[in-house]
Design an enzyme around this catalytic site. Structure first.
Site, PDB file in Angstrom:
ATOM      1  N   GLU A  32       0.820  -1.156  -0.175  1.00 22.94           N
ATOM      2  CA  GLU A  32       0.048   0.076   0.146  1.00 22.94           C
ATOM      3  C   GLU A  32       0.936   1.133  -0.032  1.00 22.94           C
ATOM      4  O   GLU A  32       1.793   1.410   1.014  1.00 22.94           O
ATOM      5  CB  GLU A  32      -0.930   0.044   1.386  1.00 22.94           C
ATOM      6  CG  GLU A  32      -1.640   1.366   1.765  1.00 22.94           C
ATOM      7  CD  GLU A  32      -2.434   1.757   0.226  1.00 22.94           C
ATOM      8  OE1 GLU A  32      -3.170   1.159  -0.370  1.00 22.94           O
ATOM      9  OE2 GLU A  32      -2.107   2.901  -0.040  1.00 22.94           O
ATOM     10  N   GLY A  38      -7.454   2.409   1.625  1.00 18.92           N
ATOM     11  CA  GLY A  38      -7.624   3.081   0.476  1.00 18.92           C
ATOM     12  C   GLY A  38      -8.304   4.081   0.654  1.00 18.92           C
ATOM     13  O   GLY A  38      -8.813   4.941   1.585  1.00 18.92           O
ATOM     14  N   GLY A 181     -19.740  18.929 -11.478  1.00 18.46           N
ATOM     15  CA  GLY A 181     -20.133  17.506 -11.817  1.00 18.46           C
ATOM     16  C   GLY A 181     -21.085  17.306 -10.478  1.00 18.46           C
ATOM     17  O   GLY A 181     -20.956  17.090  -9.406  1.00 18.46           O
ATOM     18  N   GLY A 267     -16.025  12.352 -12.053  1.00 21.39           N
ATOM     19  CA  GLY A 267     -15.620  11.034 -12.191  1.00 21.39           C
ATOM     20  C   GLY A 267     -14.298  10.662 -11.864  1.00 21.39           C
ATOM     21  O   GLY A 267     -13.539  11.611 -11.498  1.00 21.39           O
ATOM     22  N   ARG A 268     -14.008   9.299 -12.035  1.00 19.88           N
ATOM     23  CA  ARG A 268     -12.760   8.934 -11.583  1.00 19.88           C
ATOM     24  C   ARG A 268     -12.283   8.016 -12.797  1.00 19.88           C
ATOM     25  O   ARG A 268     -13.152   7.166 -13.503  1.00 19.88           O
ATOM     26  CB  ARG A 268     -12.825   8.089 -10.106  1.00 19.88           C
ATOM     27  CG  ARG A 268     -13.298   8.866  -8.908  1.00 19.88           C
ATOM     28  CD  ARG A 268     -13.408   8.135  -7.804  1.00 19.88           C
ATOM     29  NE  ARG A 268     -12.020   7.511  -7.168  1.00 19.88           N
ATOM     30  CZ  ARG A 268     -11.309   8.499  -6.500  1.00 19.88           C
ATOM     31  NH1 ARG A 268     -11.520   9.418  -6.100  1.00 19.88           N
ATOM     32  NH2 ARG A 268     -10.156   7.869  -6.079  1.00 19.88           N
ATOM     33  N   HIS A 441     -42.904  -4.764  11.046  1.00 14.76           N
ATOM     34  CA  HIS A 441     -44.052  -3.575  11.272  1.00 14.76           C
ATOM     35  C   HIS A 441     -43.775  -2.737  12.503  1.00 14.76           C
ATOM     36  O   HIS A 441     -43.493  -3.600  13.782  1.00 14.76           O
ATOM     37  CB  HIS A 441     -45.257  -3.951  10.896  1.00 14.76           C
ATOM     38  CG  HIS A 441     -46.267  -2.909  10.909  1.00 14.76           C
ATOM     39  ND1 HIS A 441     -46.326  -2.177  10.069  1.00 14.76           N
ATOM     40  CD2 HIS A 441     -47.067  -2.458  12.212  1.00 14.76           C
ATOM     41  CE1 HIS A 441     -47.312  -1.277  10.355  1.00 14.76           C
ATOM     42  NE2 HIS A 441     -48.115  -1.415  11.503  1.00 14.76           N
TER      43      HIS A 441
HETATM   44  P1  NAI Z   1     -19.757  10.220 -11.113  1.00 16.35           P
HETATM   45  O1  NAI Z   1     -19.538   9.644 -12.495  1.00 16.35           O
HETATM   46  O2  NAI Z   1     -20.866   9.906 -10.032  1.00 16.35           O
HETATM   47  O3  NAI Z   1     -20.328  11.794 -11.368  1.00 16.35           O
HETATM   48  C1  NAI Z   1     -19.768  12.649 -12.348  1.00 16.35           C
HETATM   49  C2  NAI Z   1     -20.470  13.810 -12.927  1.00 16.35           C
HETATM   50  O4  NAI Z   1     -19.957  14.871 -13.681  1.00 16.35           O
HETATM   51  C3  NAI Z   1     -21.624  13.180 -13.917  1.00 16.35           C
HETATM   52  O5  NAI Z   1     -22.685  13.620 -13.656  1.00 16.35           O
HETATM   53  C4  NAI Z   1     -21.096  13.675 -15.196  1.00 16.35           C
HETATM   54  O6  NAI Z   1     -22.321  14.302 -16.264  1.00 16.35           O
HETATM   55  C5  NAI Z   1     -20.549  15.147 -14.876  1.00 16.35           C
HETATM   56  N1  NAI Z   1     -19.370  15.915 -15.565  1.00 16.35           N
HETATM   57  C6  NAI Z   1     -18.548  15.032 -16.242  1.00 16.35           C
HETATM   58  N2  NAI Z   1     -17.678  15.833 -17.062  1.00 16.35           N
HETATM   59  C7  NAI Z   1     -18.155  17.122 -16.670  1.00 16.35           C
HETATM   60  C8  NAI Z   1     -17.640  18.426 -17.008  1.00 16.35           C
HETATM   61  N3  NAI Z   1     -16.600  18.566 -17.808  1.00 16.35           N
HETATM   62  N4  NAI Z   1     -18.299  19.423 -16.556  1.00 16.35           N
HETATM   63  C9  NAI Z   1     -19.591  19.250 -15.627  1.00 16.35           C
HETATM   64  N5  NAI Z   1     -19.987  18.024 -15.466  1.00 16.35           N
HETATM   65  C10 NAI Z   1     -19.131  17.095 -15.781  1.00 16.35           C
HETATM   66  O7  NAI Z   1     -18.239  10.857 -10.619  1.00 16.35           O
HETATM   67  P2  NAI Z   1     -18.123  11.364  -8.943  1.00 16.35           P
HETATM   68  O8  NAI Z   1     -19.159  11.975  -8.434  1.00 16.35           O
HETATM   69  O9  NAI Z   1     -16.663  11.972  -9.214  1.00 16.35           O
HETATM   70  O10 NAI Z   1     -17.935   9.932  -8.239  1.00 16.35           O
HETATM   71  C11 NAI Z   1     -16.432   9.325  -8.611  1.00 16.35           C
HETATM   72  C12 NAI Z   1     -16.735   7.739  -8.287  1.00 16.35           C
HETATM   73  O11 NAI Z   1     -16.794   7.510  -7.131  1.00 16.35           O
HETATM   74  C13 NAI Z   1     -18.111   7.215  -8.952  1.00 16.35           C
HETATM   75  O12 NAI Z   1     -17.812   5.946  -9.661  1.00 16.35           O
HETATM   76  C14 NAI Z   1     -18.875   6.871  -7.711  1.00 16.35           C
HETATM   77  O13 NAI Z   1     -19.659   5.606  -7.851  1.00 16.35           O
HETATM   78  C15 NAI Z   1     -17.790   6.841  -6.565  1.00 16.35           C
HETATM   79  N6  NAI Z   1     -18.513   6.967  -5.410  1.00 16.35           N
HETATM   80  C16 NAI Z   1     -19.656   6.335  -4.703  1.00 16.35           C
HETATM   81  C17 NAI Z   1     -20.043   6.728  -3.635  1.00 16.35           C
HETATM   82  C18 NAI Z   1     -21.159   6.196  -2.791  1.00 16.35           C
HETATM   83  O14 NAI Z   1     -21.507   4.905  -3.330  1.00 16.35           O
HETATM   84  N7  NAI Z   1     -22.327   6.679  -2.221  1.00 16.35           N
HETATM   85  C19 NAI Z   1     -19.632   8.091  -2.949  1.00 16.35           C
HETATM   86  C20 NAI Z   1     -18.676   8.857  -3.714  1.00 16.35           C
HETATM   87  C21 NAI Z   1     -18.266   8.284  -4.835  1.00 16.35           C
END
Ligand code: NAI
Length: 455
Positions: A32, A38, A181, A267-268, A441
């Site tokens: 790590e 992580g 985003g 996004g990631r 319930h």
């Molecule tokens: P995301 O994929 O959920 O959302 C990214 C958003 O940014 C999308 O709506 C997209 O349309 C928008 N976008 C992309 N390019 C853009 C731009 N140039 N300008 C404006 N908007 C834009 O990604 P996010 O929120 O960064 O999360 C990353 C990862 O982390 C995801 O895979 C998510 O599943 C995970 N995650 C999960 C959580 C949970 O399960 N509760 C909590 C936090 C993260």
């Protein structure tokens, strides 16, 4: 010493894979480079939930009068919130360290690089030391996407632009926060900073928030947060960052919004750079994700990958299961990864949760389905605990098989009851069989039972 298995990355996939492999008698070495646990434990799922719980308590104090409770002078102390969050993280990371120790996993907290495949096995280096293993499990995770927009990198270097890592350590609430985003991270952080007192503006490229979630639920969530004071700019493209604002375009017009801080959450991407994958010929796709089959195998024999690095689902709970699939296959128990019943949750207030198909994806796939939408008010406990709440539960049934294929919810406790819906999909029970289940319930999960009887 030569190990049975070398794991690169100590997030959910890596640490769980290490525990499972060691429990089956393998000698395991885990690398790590940053923090055990992580992104999930240190700068993602867990710390954000600690913050959001503080916000929820604060919100309760602000709206307690409607429940007959008068609270005066409540305030949110961000430094204490962060201290508590750090304590939560430390407790859980200590738990992971303890579990790895108990299972006799050798942990090397250094950056690993795959050097070659020799006759002895795979050779991995860290700080000029070399380690050999019969098999590799790559769990190197993901990192935020930072697009080449003018001013973004400079803003990040100066601490004006933040990612999910830095925002979870802010000890002062910014007056204005622009979130680029409106996906999972963006919405959870919008929720927290809105409750904490920031003026929050979300700039989203698509015409809806929440990415793949049900359209009607996305709309309800947006309206709920607009009422709370968040501004949403949908269908907008960010064109530049200045030192105190974000510039974006919509329909050919340019807009600029002031920001004390900016969160970029668009996004990631899988973290595969500098791992030395090319030294043993592991195949990646165009996004840099390691290509795996349903058993977690890469194109190179005895090299497996699990978690965000394969770019499939990018959720911690998916990573756990993918790692288990890899270890089962490595240890001789055939296992395959299924993605049709993976729940996802957005921990806003109200919470959003879904599993399986939405109406949009079911239509795309030409599925023969019908859907039932119920107000959450069909649950007595929901009504008792959510004054003025207007959540919904949407359930999709495949008409040919009479099985549930998707559930989407907005309303509190959605995060805790969605696993029940996942089980309905995963076990493939028919609606008639599911109707025989007894639900406690009064609970919010009874909404699922109500929906079954609405078909
Ligand atoms: P995301 O994929 O959920 O959302 C990214 C958003 O940014 C999308 O709506 C997209 O349309 C928008 N976008 C992309 N390019 C853009 C731009 N140039 N300008 C404006 N908007 C834009 O990604 P996010 O929120 O960064 O999360 C990353 C990862 O982390 C995801 O895979 C998510 O599943 C995970 N995650 C999960 C959580 C949970 O399960 N509760 C909590 C936090 C993260």
């Amino acid at each position: 010493m030569k190990y049975d298995l070398i794991i690169i990355g100590g997030g959910p996939a890596g640490y769980l894979g290490a525990e499972r492999a060691a429990a089956k008698g393998m000698s395991v070495l885990l690398f790590e480079k940053r923090n055990l646990g992580g992104v999930c434990l240190n700068e993602g799922c867990v710390p954000s939930k600690a913050l959001l719980y503080s916000a929820k308590i604060y919100d309760y104090t602000k709206h307690s009068e409607q429940y007959g409770v008068k609270v005066t002078g409540s305030s949110l102390d961000q430094e204490t919130v962060i201290k508590r969050k750090n304590k939560v993280v430390k407790t859980l990371v200590t738990g992971v360290k303890g579990a790895l120790k108990k299972h006799n996993v050798t942990v090397v907290e250094k950056t690993a690089r795959i050097e070659k495949k020799s006759v002895e096995g795979f050779v991995v280096s860290a700080d000029n030391e070399f380690y050999t293993g019969d098999r590799l499990l790559i769990c190197s995770g993901s990192e935020p996407i930072m697009p080449p927009i003018p001013g973004l990198l400079e803003g990040y270097q100066k601490g004006f632009v933040l990612t999910n890592r830095e925002i979870l350590d802010l000890t002062k609430i910014p007056e204005t926060l622009v979130i680029v985003g409106g996906g999972v991270i963006g919405l959870e952080m919008a929720s927290y900073f809105n409750s904490a007192g920031s003026k929050v503006t979300v700039v989203e490229m698509l015409d809806k928030i929440g990415g793949p979630i049900d359209d009607e639920i996305a709309e309800l969530l947006r309206r709920e947060y607009e009422k709370k004071g968040i501004t949403f700019n949908l269908g907008c493209k960010v064109t530049s960052f200045t030192e105190k604002s974000v510039v974006f375009e919509k329909d050919g017009k340019t807009f600029e919004t002031d920001a004390e801080k900016v969160l970029v959450s668009i996004g990631r991407k899988p973290s595969t750079k500098d791992l030395g994958l090319e030294n043993i010929g592991v195949e990646k796709d165009k996004r840099g994700a390691i290509i795996t089959d349903s058993m977690g195998r890469t194109n190179v024999a005895e090299v497996y990958a699990a978690g965000d690095v394969n770019g499939v689902s990018m959720l911690a709970h998916t990573a756990y299961r993918e790692a288990e699939v890899c270890i089962n296959n490595i240890t001789g128990k055939k296992d395959v990864m299924r993605y049709s019943a993976i729940p996802s949750v957005i921990y806003t207030n109200p919470e959003v949760a879904s599993v399986g198909e939405t109406e949009a994806t079911a239509k795309q796939k030409n599925m023969d389905f019908e859907s039932v939408t119920l107000s959450m008010k069909f649950s007595g406990r929901y009504v008792a605990e959510n004054e003025g709440g207007n959540g919904i539960c949407k359930v999709l049934r495949d008409k040919r098989t009479n099985r549930i294929i998707g559930v989407s919810l907005i309303g509190n406790y959605a995060s805790e009851l969605i696993y029940g819906a996942a089980m309905m999909i995963e076990t493939q029970m028919t609606v008639e069989d599911l109707k025989e289940l007894v639900f406690p319930h009064p609970t919010v999960c009874e909404i699922l039972r109500e929906a079954l009887f609405a078909f």
